[in-house]
Design a protein around this motif. Structure first.
Motif, PDB file in Angstrom:
ATOM      1  N   ASP A  11      -7.431   4.360  -3.704  1.00  0.00           N
ATOM      2  CA  ASP A  11      -8.356   4.999  -2.577  1.00  0.00           C
ATOM      3  C   ASP A  11      -9.150   6.230  -3.065  1.00  0.00           C
ATOM      4  OD1 ASP A  11      -9.427   5.295  -0.088  1.00  0.00           O
ATOM      5  OD2 ASP A  11      -7.592   6.541   0.489  1.00  0.00           O
TER       6      ASP A  11
ATOM      7  N   GLY B  88      -3.005   5.680   0.068  1.00  0.00           N
ATOM      8  CA  GLY B  88      -3.949   4.651   0.365  1.00  0.00           C
ATOM      9  C   GLY B  88      -4.289   3.566  -0.792  1.00  0.00           C
ATOM     10  N   ASN B  89      -3.538   3.901  -1.927  1.00  0.00           N
ATOM     11  CA  ASN B  89      -3.858   2.958  -3.024  1.00  0.00           C
ATOM     12  C   ASN B  89      -3.185   1.458  -2.698  1.00  0.00           C
ATOM     13  OD1 ASN B  89      -4.725   4.987  -4.634  1.00  0.00           O
ATOM     14  ND2 ASN B  89      -2.660   5.570  -5.198  1.00  0.00           N
TER      15      ASN B  89
ATOM     16  N   GLU C 102       1.008  -1.284   0.272  1.00  0.00           N
ATOM     17  CA  GLU C 102      -0.022   0.077  -0.096  1.00  0.00           C
ATOM     18  C   GLU C 102       0.960   1.262   0.027  1.00  0.00           C
ATOM     19  OE1 GLU C 102      -3.627   1.805   2.758  1.00  0.00           O
ATOM     20  OE2 GLU C 102      -3.217  -0.201   2.945  1.00  0.00           O
TER      21      GLU C 102
END
Length: 118
Positions: free
Chosen positions: A44, A22-23, A18
């Motif tokens: 995200d 937040g991806n 990650e």
């Protein structure tokens, strides 16, 4: 992200990391012999490829097989922090003379000479 993407990720995906935005990054649990493993990212929020850090971009595109431990990778002092793509929004860049920016350009200075073939 569609329900199909979520199901595919749950069934076939293995989370590998990650990033700071937040991806979440995935790869295929089992790839076929002789085939490259599939790698993908679940964003995200809104999907925007410019939000993928360079270290993760190189992993996604099989430039490197080592999974990044941080987002930064090789970073230079002149590099700026990420800014989202503002195209299509009120904050988009509009050069002088753009219709949505009063539509007026600076007057020509007279220093332009058109090229003439000899």
């Amino acid at each position: 992200m569609s329900i199909g993407t979520r199901l595919y990720t749950m069934i076939k995906g293995e989370q590998v990391g990650e990033d700071s935005q937040g991806n979440v990054y995935y790869r295929e649990k089992r790839s076929l012999a002789g085939h490259r493993e599939k790698r993908w990212v679940l964003y995200d929020g809104k999907a925007d490829a410019s939000r993928v850090p360079s270290a993760w971009h190189s992993w996604l595109h099989h430039t490197t097989d080592s999974i990044p431990t941080d987002d930064i990778g090789r970073r230079w002092e002149w590099q700026k922090a990420h800014r989202p793509n503002m195209t299509g929004t009120a904050n988009a860049y509009r050069p002088p003379g753009h219709l949505l920016k009063a539509g007026r350009r600076d007057a020509a200075t007279g220093d332009y000479e058109p090229w003439q073939p000899t």
